[in-house]
Design an enzyme around this catalytic site. Structure first.
Site, PDB file in Angstrom:
ATOM      1  N   LYS A   1       0.831  -1.205   0.000  1.00  0.00           N
ATOM      2  CA  LYS A   1       0.000   0.000   0.000  1.00  0.00           C
ATOM      3  C   LYS A   1       0.863   1.252   0.000  1.00  0.00           C
ATOM      4  O   LYS A   1       1.996   1.268   0.483  1.00  0.00           O
ATOM      5  CB  LYS A   1      -0.949   0.031   1.204  1.00  0.00           C
ATOM      6  CG  LYS A   1      -0.279   0.103   2.586  1.00  0.00           C
ATOM      7  CD  LYS A   1       0.103   1.502   3.028  1.00  0.00           C
ATOM      8  CE  LYS A   1       0.960   1.469   4.286  1.00  0.00           C
ATOM      9  NZ  LYS A   1       1.631   2.747   4.581  1.00  0.00           N
TER      10      LYS A   1
ATOM     11  N   ASP B   1      -3.206  -1.532   9.402  1.00  0.00           N
ATOM     12  CA  ASP B   1      -3.283  -1.548   7.943  1.00  0.00           C
ATOM     13  C   ASP B   1      -3.805  -2.860   7.372  1.00  0.00           C
ATOM     14  O   ASP B   1      -3.933  -3.005   6.161  1.00  0.00           O
ATOM     15  CB  ASP B   1      -1.889  -1.294   7.343  1.00  0.00           C
ATOM     16  CG  ASP B   1      -1.356   0.090   7.674  1.00  0.00           C
ATOM     17  OD1 ASP B   1      -2.171   0.988   7.940  1.00  0.00           O
ATOM     18  OD2 ASP B   1      -0.128   0.257   7.684  1.00  0.00           O
TER      19      ASP B   1
END
Length: 347
Positions: free
Chosen positions: A11, A142
């Site tokens: 990410k 996350d």
């Protein structure tokens, strides 16, 4: 079923706004997550007891015990299925690393998400993606996003997600990997010190408690200003400010115009990362001089991220950065891409 393999992306944080340090050691965040085409592969097979083994990029730095996020995800999934837990076998988790470790790209969180998806499949758990997201939020900040992928707004510690209302326009990125690492707790501690100094007040504690710091958080405006800049549009926001979603970035994403997106990238942790790893200033400046539309430190660093206008520009930028000697290695990726997904078994 012998085993299940899941592919999961890295990410980027196109925005990472970091609020003041809370009493519990966390910082409230507002972030715009963006999944890109740099993937780890995680395979789970039945075993007498849980275990993990890793190979590839930075594998020697991955914990092999209960500190491993993938194993924590396995345990969390068992707890989420109390009626079945007694019949759930142990699993051996094999991680093929392509996402560098401690690089600001949430590779550990990605592996945890992959383990959730793989074990849900292996055990026939039948949990929906929404149910897996609830489990993921308990494992790490996350992890939930790695399940969803795409582009999404994260709040809280990053675990409260809302898909971004933007077209899935393909963007071309170049990642410049540093020759070294940064500790997320140390970067947060440096941010707190910088903010205390800017406010003119006493320096607070040495930073957030390591065990409670969310991984992958970032902050101050990205390196899209004058060429040769340090990679920040201005000072890190005051410690008294609450994090806010950047309307300019969201408008840019809705437009699908890469130049506008590049001009709106931001990261509140960037100044702190630069203070701890000064060579990153040279990397950011080089990318901008070579034509990147925008640049910033990924998460807590030390990876530097550059947005290119096209696939061809990304290829040229990657080659030029590699030749300039300002990073260990480079990778070209695109985004957004889907989150963790089972790899079909070969027939």
């Amino acid at each position: 079923m012998i085993g299940v393999t899941v592919r999961v992306p890295a990410k980027l944080n196109l925005q990472l706004a970091v609020g003041p340090r809370r009493a519990d050691g966390y910082h409230d965040l507002v972030t715009v997550f963006h999944a890109v085409s740099l993937f780890d592969e995680v395979t789970v097979v039945p075993a007498r007891q849980d275990g993990v083994q890793a190979s590839g990029e930075g594998a020697d730095r991955i914990p092999g015990d209960r500190d491993n996020l993938a194993l924590r995800a396995v345990a969390a999934l068992r707890s989420a299925m109390p009626g079945q837990a007694a019949g759930l076998a142990g699993v051996h988790v094999t991680i093929l690393k392509r996402i560098p470790v401690a690089a600001g790209l949430a590779g550990g969180s990605a592996d945890a998400a992959a383990a959730l998806v793989a074990c849900n499949e292996l055990w026939g758990g039948g949990l929906s993606q929404a149910q897996l997201v609830e489990v993921a939020a308990k494992v790490g900040s996350d992890v939930a996003f790695a399940l969803l992928g795409g582009t999404a707004v994260g709040r809280g510690r990053g675990e409260r997600l809302t898909p971004a209302l933007a077209p899935a326009t393909p963007y071309h990125w170049v990642l410049a990997f540093a020759d070294g690492y940064l500790s997320t707790p140390e970067v947060y501690a440096a941010l707190d010190r910088l903010r205390a100094a800017e406010a003119g007040g006493p320096k607070g504690p040495d930073g957030p408690k390591g065990a409670t710091v969310p991984r992958g958080a970032t902050g101050s405006k990205g390196a899209t200003g004058s060429k040769g800049a340090t990679g920040s549009k201005g000072p890190a926001r005051s410690g008294a400010a609450e994090p806010d979603l950047d309307a300019a970035l969201m408008s840019a994403l809705r437009s699908g115009e890469a130049r506008r997106v590049g001009g709106a990238l931001s990261n509140d942790l960037q100044q702190a990362a630069l203070s701890l790893f000064p060579p990153l200033r040279k990397t950011l400046a080089a990318g901008l001089e070579l034509g990147a539309l925008g640049a910033l430190v990924a998460g807590s660093g030390p990876t530097c991220v550059f947005l290119a206008a096209s696939a061809e520009r990304a290829l040229n930028l990657a080659a030029s950065l590699s030749g300039a000697g300002v990073c260990r290695s480079v990778a070209r990726v695109t985004g957004p891409v889907p989150g963790a997904a089972v790899v079909p078994a070969a027939k």
